[in-house]
Enzyme design. Sequence first.
Site, mmCIF file in Angstrom:
data_model
loop_
_atom_site.group_PDB
_atom_site.id
_atom_site.type_symbol
_atom_site.label_atom_id
_atom_site.label_comp_id
_atom_site.label_asym_id
_atom_site.label_seq_id
_atom_site.Cartn_x
_atom_site.Cartn_y
_atom_site.Cartn_z
ATOM 1 C CG HIS A 193 1.074 -11.080 -2.538
ATOM 2 N ND1 HIS A 193 1.122 -11.113 -1.208
ATOM 3 C CD2 HIS A 193 0.932 -9.784 -2.858
ATOM 4 C CE1 HIS A 193 0.849 -9.971 -0.565
ATOM 5 N NE2 HIS A 193 0.587 -9.033 -1.515
ATOM 6 C CB ALA A 213 -4.044 1.464 10.685
#
Length: 517
Positions: free
Chosen positions: A248, A27
């Site tokens: 990914h 975050a």
Amino acid sequence: MSASKTVQGDSKHLYTVVVLGASGDLAKKKTFPALFGLFKNKYLNQNTRIIGYARTKMDQSTFEGHVSHYIKLKTEEDKAALQQFLKLCSYQSGQYDKDSDFQILEKHIVEVEKTSGASARLFYMALPPTVFIPVATSLKKNNYRKNVTIRLIVEKPFGMDLESSRKLAKDLGALFTEDEIYRIDHYLGKEMVKNLMILRFANVIFGSVWNRHCIDNVQITFKEKIGTGGRGGYFDEFGIIRDVMQNHLLQILSIIAMEPPVSLDAEDVRDEKVKVLRFIPPIAKDDVLLGQYSKSEDGKEPGYLDDTTVPKGSKTPTYAAATIFIHNERWDGVPFVLKCGKALDQQKTEIRIQFKDVSGHLFKNLSRNEIVIRVQPDEAVYVKMMNKEPGLGMKTIISDLDLSYSSRFNDSVIPEAYESLILDALNGDHSNFVRDDELDAAWKIFTPILKTIDDGHIDPIPYPFGSRGPKGVSEFVANYGYTRGEQEYVWPQHSEAGTGAAGKDQKVDKQPTVDKA
């Protein structure tokens, strides 16, 4: 991203954004800087309210410091924008498994909504996977409203294998609809990854050669210079394949290999990605090479096993190369080599598409054509081609058609991946998020080889911190058709456009670098 363009998020909804895990690294480093970037550039409605929720007790001042820590301020306007942004942010502490705490959060959300007029809620779970379901359960029970648009962003990892992924999907699916869930893989938000579909389907010169008849092999490479940095205990749970390759790199592969979608509608795009994944069989043991970094040759950087948080004698790979085959008409026989690792010689992510040899023997010392797409850093697309060396002879040299973003788009600001993806979620666009059946197909490819690795049947090869990887990588790639050719190629890296006699289009060469796979 242009600051002059005003986009008020989703035109249908004004959101309250709730960041769960607001005290954590993700975050602090990614989510809040991305939200600020959207706010500063007017892509976030100015009445949006952002609520942080986590177990850590913090007052408003401490929370604002936490939010601001990784936000880069380049101008006085940025500083002013940050002060405005912080006025939109508030914090609520609470446990992740207590209804009473989520009920307090609900009261806070309702108070904020009365002020802002918000009619929708975006819950961003910047959390470890162990609390995904407890938090999602608490949200559904205490903070879900049928007459309110709800969107839930879930961070990877989406399980550890096929079985755990299916359980997570089932448990989440019992709480939220697939349309409400946004599984975020930040690589899908990177500028050059989003550019892949344009390169493929908007250029006939590429589209016509994008197949097994012209392409010999494809490499997708991810390299990090850093090691685990004291977080080896967390990394050891997953390893490099789960951390990077299964998500990914496979996402990049699916876009490179997919067929043209019927439209750019999210479901049409994701349908084609799922189709190509289903043509891929599980990875074979013989098609894998593993490594684990050891102490650097100068002794300054510790090895993976020197990390006190790593279990003694761990065989968890920090480097992996794996070859994938796609058994369909377009790609049958073409190896896709995925490579990723930590503690290597450089940081980069790139795609290297190597074409077949020229037929005949008209010229000597030829190297293969290649399309290289540099995802990060220094975004670029360049095509390696043969050219006549200037002069009286007929000697061939390797040259390039070079699109370096730093020189061609020097006035443009490339947004951070998280900015792009959060904006997509606000706009209800699922195109760059992972669907449940796509995740299922991906785990089918990797679960068997991961079980083999987890059972200790493949020993990682040690490689020094700061090297190019374990011994045998070059031979591994060569076994699947990759060749460096007769000549060494030097790719000139360009700075921003110059201002000399050539005007705006003048390029100023930096120190060139040898182009290596």
